[in-house]
Structure formats: structure tokens, C-alpha cells
Design a protein around this motif. Sequence first.
Motif, PDB file in Angstrom:
ATOM      1  N   SER A 116      -3.443 -10.736 -12.529  1.00 43.55           N
ATOM      2  CA  SER A 116      -3.320 -10.655 -13.982  1.00 43.55           C
ATOM      3  C   SER A 116      -2.193  -9.698 -14.330  1.00 43.55           C
ATOM      4  CB  SER A 116      -4.629 -10.165 -14.605  1.00 43.55           C
ATOM      5  OG  SER A 116      -4.435  -9.785 -15.965  1.00 43.55           O
ATOM      6  N   LEU A 117      -1.467 -10.010 -15.394  1.00 38.90           N
ATOM      7  CA  LEU A 117      -0.426  -9.095 -15.851  1.00 38.90           C
ATOM      8  C   LEU A 117      -1.022  -7.789 -16.364  1.00 38.90           C
ATOM      9  CD1 LEU A 117       2.082 -11.495 -17.672  1.00 38.90           C
ATOM     10  CD2 LEU A 117       2.427 -10.272 -15.516  1.00 38.90           C
ATOM     11  N   ASN A 118      -2.313  -7.781 -16.628  1.00 37.13           N
ATOM     12  CA  ASN A 118      -2.969  -6.555 -17.071  1.00 37.13           C
ATOM     13  C   ASN A 118      -3.306  -5.627 -15.915  1.00 37.13           C
ATOM     14  OD1 ASN A 118      -2.976  -7.314 -19.813  1.00 37.13           O
ATOM     15  ND2 ASN A 118      -4.813  -8.561 -19.489  1.00 37.13           N
ATOM     16  N   VAL A 119      -3.206  -6.136 -14.687  1.00 32.18           N
ATOM     17  CA  VAL A 119      -3.489  -5.325 -13.501  1.00 32.18           C
ATOM     18  C   VAL A 119      -2.169  -4.956 -12.846  1.00 32.18           C
ATOM     19  CG1 VAL A 119      -4.605  -5.253 -11.244  1.00 32.18           C
ATOM     20  CG2 VAL A 119      -5.702  -6.481 -13.144  1.00 32.18           C
ATOM     21  N   LYS A 120      -1.836  -3.686 -12.883  1.00 35.47           N
ATOM     22  CA  LYS A 120      -0.560  -3.227 -12.321  1.00 35.47           C
ATOM     23  C   LYS A 120      -0.832  -2.166 -11.257  1.00 35.47           C
ATOM     24  CE  LYS A 120       2.010  -4.315 -16.511  1.00 35.47           C
ATOM     25  NZ  LYS A 120       2.474  -5.594 -15.969  1.00 35.47           N
ATOM     26  N   LYS A 121      -0.181  -2.336 -10.127  1.00 37.99           N
ATOM     27  CA  LYS A 121      -0.345  -1.409  -9.016  1.00 37.99           C
ATOM     28  C   LYS A 121       1.014  -1.120  -8.390  1.00 37.99           C
ATOM     29  CE  LYS A 121      -4.937  -3.199  -7.699  1.00 37.99           C
ATOM     30  NZ  LYS A 121      -5.698  -1.957  -7.962  1.00 37.99           N
ATOM     31  N   PRO A 122       1.172   0.056  -7.794  1.00 37.83           N
ATOM     32  CA  PRO A 122       2.403   0.320  -7.030  1.00 37.83           C
ATOM     33  C   PRO A 122       2.538  -0.684  -5.889  1.00 37.83           C
ATOM     34  CG  PRO A 122       1.143   2.352  -7.386  1.00 37.83           C
ATOM     35  CD  PRO A 122       0.252   1.204  -7.799  1.00 37.83           C
ATOM     36  N   LEU A 123       3.760  -0.919  -5.466  1.00 35.99           N
ATOM     37  CA  LEU A 123       3.982  -1.884  -4.392  1.00 35.99           C
ATOM     38  C   LEU A 123       3.235  -1.487  -3.126  1.00 35.99           C
ATOM     39  CD1 LEU A 123       7.793  -2.751  -4.750  1.00 35.99           C
ATOM     40  CD2 LEU A 123       5.809  -3.860  -5.781  1.00 35.99           C
ATOM     41  N   SER A 124       3.099  -0.180  -2.891  1.00 34.56           N
ATOM     42  CA  SER A 124       2.391   0.281  -1.691  1.00 34.56           C
ATOM     43  C   SER A 124       0.926  -0.158  -1.699  1.00 34.56           C
ATOM     44  CB  SER A 124       2.485   1.805  -1.579  1.00 34.56           C
ATOM     45  OG  SER A 124       1.948   2.436  -2.741  1.00 34.56           O
ATOM     46  N   GLU A 125       0.310  -0.196  -2.886  1.00 33.85           N
ATOM     47  CA  GLU A 125      -1.090  -0.627  -2.957  1.00 33.85           C
ATOM     48  C   GLU A 125      -1.213  -2.124  -2.715  1.00 33.85           C
ATOM     49  OE1 GLU A 125      -3.594   0.674  -6.118  1.00 33.85           O
ATOM     50  OE2 GLU A 125      -2.653   2.664  -6.253  1.00 33.85           O
ATOM     51  N   TRP A 126      -0.280  -2.903  -3.243  1.00 37.18           N
ATOM     52  CA  TRP A 126      -0.306  -4.342  -2.968  1.00 37.18           C
ATOM     53  C   TRP A 126      -0.086  -4.591  -1.467  1.00 37.18           C
ATOM     54  CZ3 TRP A 126      -2.778  -6.798  -6.325  1.00 37.18           C
ATOM     55  CH2 TRP A 126      -2.594  -6.636  -7.694  1.00 37.18           C
ATOM     56  N   GLN A 127       0.762  -3.781  -0.855  1.00 38.30           N
ATOM     57  CA  GLN A 127       0.991  -3.883   0.585  1.00 38.30           C
ATOM     58  C   GLN A 127      -0.309  -3.639   1.342  1.00 38.30           C
ATOM     59  OE1 GLN A 127       3.859  -4.546   2.318  1.00 38.30           O
ATOM     60  NE2 GLN A 127       3.124  -4.022   4.371  1.00 38.30           N
ATOM     61  N   GLU A 128      -1.058  -2.607   0.923  1.00 42.17           N
ATOM     62  CA  GLU A 128      -2.332  -2.302   1.577  1.00 42.17           C
ATOM     63  C   GLU A 128      -3.353  -3.421   1.393  1.00 42.17           C
ATOM     64  OE1 GLU A 128      -3.662   1.396   0.016  1.00 42.17           O
ATOM     65  OE2 GLU A 128      -1.994   2.551   0.876  1.00 42.17           O
ATOM     66  N   LEU A 129      -3.247  -4.138   0.262  1.00 42.60           N
ATOM     67  CA  LEU A 129      -4.168  -5.255  -0.005  1.00 42.60           C
ATOM     68  C   LEU A 129      -3.742  -6.543   0.692  1.00 42.60           C
ATOM     69  CD1 LEU A 129      -4.851  -4.604  -3.808  1.00 42.60           C
ATOM     70  CD2 LEU A 129      -6.520  -4.426  -1.927  1.00 42.60           C
ATOM     71  N   GLY A 130      -2.664  -6.465   1.469  1.00 43.13           N
ATOM     72  CA  GLY A 130      -2.269  -7.615   2.274  1.00 43.13           C
ATOM     73  C   GLY A 130      -1.210  -8.516   1.654  1.00 43.13           C
ATOM     74  N   VAL A 131      -0.677  -8.156   0.495  1.00 42.01           N
ATOM     75  CA  VAL A 131       0.379  -8.956  -0.130  1.00 42.01           C
ATOM     76  C   VAL A 131       1.675  -8.754   0.645  1.00 42.01           C
ATOM     77  CG1 VAL A 131       1.679  -9.405  -2.244  1.00 42.01           C
ATOM     78  CG2 VAL A 131      -0.742  -8.722  -2.377  1.00 42.01           C
ATOM     79  N   ARG A 132       2.385  -9.839   0.940  1.00 41.12           N
ATOM     80  CA  ARG A 132       3.622  -9.768   1.711  1.00 41.12           C
ATOM     81  C   ARG A 132       4.719 -10.618   1.062  1.00 41.12           C
ATOM     82  NH1 ARG A 132       0.957  -6.364   3.362  1.00 41.12           N
ATOM     83  NH2 ARG A 132       0.423  -5.775   5.509  1.00 41.12           N
ATOM     84  N   ARG A 133       5.944 -10.321   1.401  1.00 36.99           N
ATOM     85  CA  ARG A 133       7.057 -11.159   0.967  1.00 36.99           C
ATOM     86  C   ARG A 133       6.785 -12.600   1.376  1.00 36.99           C
ATOM     87  NH1 ARG A 133      12.331  -8.291   0.379  1.00 36.99           N
ATOM     88  NH2 ARG A 133      12.044  -6.085   0.928  1.00 36.99           N
ATOM     89  N   TYR A 134       7.506 -13.519   0.763  1.00 38.72           N
ATOM     90  CA  TYR A 134       7.282 -14.929   1.058  1.00 38.72           C
ATOM     91  C   TYR A 134       7.571 -15.256   2.523  1.00 38.72           C
ATOM     92  CZ  TYR A 134       7.405 -19.991   0.537  1.00 38.72           C
ATOM     93  OH  TYR A 134       7.159 -21.328   0.661  1.00 38.72           O
ATOM     94  N   ASP A 135       8.515 -14.505   3.124  1.00 38.13           N
ATOM     95  CA  ASP A 135       8.845 -14.750   4.529  1.00 38.13           C
ATOM     96  C   ASP A 135       7.928 -13.994   5.481  1.00 38.13           C
ATOM     97  OD1 ASP A 135       9.668 -12.126   4.327  1.00 38.13           O
ATOM     98  OD2 ASP A 135      11.794 -12.518   4.674  1.00 38.13           O
TER      99      ASP A 135
END
Length: 332
Positions: A255-274
Motif C-alpha cells: 500500500s502507498l500508505n505503508v512506507k519503510k526504509p529500503l533496508s526494512e524491505w530488504q529484511e522482508l525479502g524484497v529484491r530487485r527484479y534481477d
Amino acid sequence: MIQVVRNLTLAVIFMAVPWLAVAEENAEKGEEGFTAYVEQIKQEALADGYKAETLETAFAGVQFYQRSVKADRNQPEFKLTLDTYLPRAVPEWKAKKAVEMYEQHRELLEKIGSEYGVQPRFIVALWGIETNFGSFTGGMDVISALTTMAYEGRREAFFKKELWHALTIVEEGHIPIEQMKGSWAGAMGQAQFMPSSFMSYAVDYDGDGRKDIWGSQGDVFASAANYLKSVGWRDDVTWGRQVQLPEEFDTELASLNVKKPLSEWQELGVRRYDGGDLPQRDDIEASVVIPDDKQGRVFLAYNNYDALMRWNRSHYFVAAVGYLSDRIRFPR
């Protein structure tokens, strides 16, 4: 009996939603009712302080646009996905032309981009998505389109407000009335600004005393840049990026209402498309956006994604502008 049931059903709907009754009544009146409505509008505008000369000029050739009413009411009968939309919005020829137009106007674009803090590639991308680089701005008389939509009744207050702004534009002499063309809904010029956006963000960049988003390239580019700057654009980050999500990702976080630093998204397993790690920047917060579903394209949306959503509240529109801007930045 079917007709009686239909009439009863419509009556119940109209009582629940008053604008439907108004719209149905105005549709039945057609152009005859429209003529009376125009006179009513002119009297209201005169009472609000507009000059009689302005009103005579603006409404001299006003006409009822059935096409506007149909376009507003009709909904697509098929479901688009981002994978089917993007090739239509940004075909290969448009990506190549965007690079050509960027190079053609590079000096002006870089000057404006520097002054407003907006990367020029995004100005060109918006220009390309909105009006095919100024070649398709809509050929409908703006006053007629806005008056038609106000008369139709579904969003009368909104379109009357836009009509009043359009009359101000005429009164201030920014564009001759015969050249004031736009879309069926009244979006104008190469930037496709509604009149209210014109009043808030249009710029007389070439200094000729008129804010000409129809014919002045400087005014068009600067007006788009001014809009983006005014809604919080950052020129030190891009719009976003396509990413991969882990299988167990909690989609309630998308959601656009949920904003996190990139480091937190990294910890949650989000990765670049490659599959690579996200950028290591602590000054960037982002949101995860899933326009369709997890099997479709997924984006990490930066601050500028939100700014583009202010321009047009459609994830597909933002993705198209972002994709085209990336094609300008990294031409094939």
C-alpha cells in the motif's frame, strides 16, 4: 409489467442517488435543455463578476457534446492487466521517439529541469504518455466540453468549478477561444491540465505574458515541471523499480500508505527484479505496490511515484510514465 418494474427500480435508484435523476432528466431534454442551461450558466457567471464580453466570446460557439457524455459513462468491457496495458501505452516506436524528442529539446529541458529540480526524462515521459509529444491534445472546444459535463449532472459541481477556471483563462487572455482545445472532459493542451491545474501550476516560461500550454514548448515543459515540484518531487531519486517478492510476503503491506526504509524491505525479502539486493540508501522510504496480483508486476514505489499519482491516480499511468522515463535513460 417489465416496464413497470424497470420504472419502479429506476425511481428507487434515483431517490437513493439524486444525480442519477438529474442526469436522466437532462439526457431526455437533450440539446433543447442544454441551451437553457447555457443561459443559466452565463447569468451565474455574470453575477460572479465575469465580464459580459468574456461570456459572449466564450459561449459564442458552445455546443452540446454527446460524445463527452458517452465517454464519461462508458466503462471498458474487458479487464486490462499491466502486462497488456504497457505495450499499448509504450510501444517500441514511442520509446524511440521519446529519446529523439529528448535530444531535440535537450538544452531547454535541462535548463528547466535544473530550475525546477525535475529530471528532464520525466517531463518528456509525461509529455509522451499524455499527448504523444503534443501531437494529440484533443480537438474539442473546452468550454463546450465542460459545460456539457456540468449539464449532464453527475458531477455538476466539479465541472462548473472547472468551467469557471476556464472562463478565467479566457478573461486573462492566455489563449484565443478558438484555440482552446482539449479532451472530452476539458483537459487542455500538451500537458493535459484541467483548468484548475492550469490556474495553480501553469507557467509563462517564455515570458510573452501568456501561459500557453498549447503551443509554447517552454511553457509546456515548465508547467509540467512546476506541477511535479509543487507536489513534492525529488530529483535525487527515481520513480521506483520493479521488484521480486518472497513467497510468504504479507500483501497487506502492499500500500502507498505503508512506507519503510529500503533496508526494512530488504529484511522482508524484497529484491530487485534481477534478484539482487536493494540499493543501500537510508534516505529513501518506499512502498510496495501490486497493481494486479503477486503473479504480475510488482513495484517498489519511491517518493516520486506518489507525486505522479497526484498527476493521475492510476497505477497503470504511473507505471507507463516510469517505464518510458527508464527507456529514455537507458535507450536500447
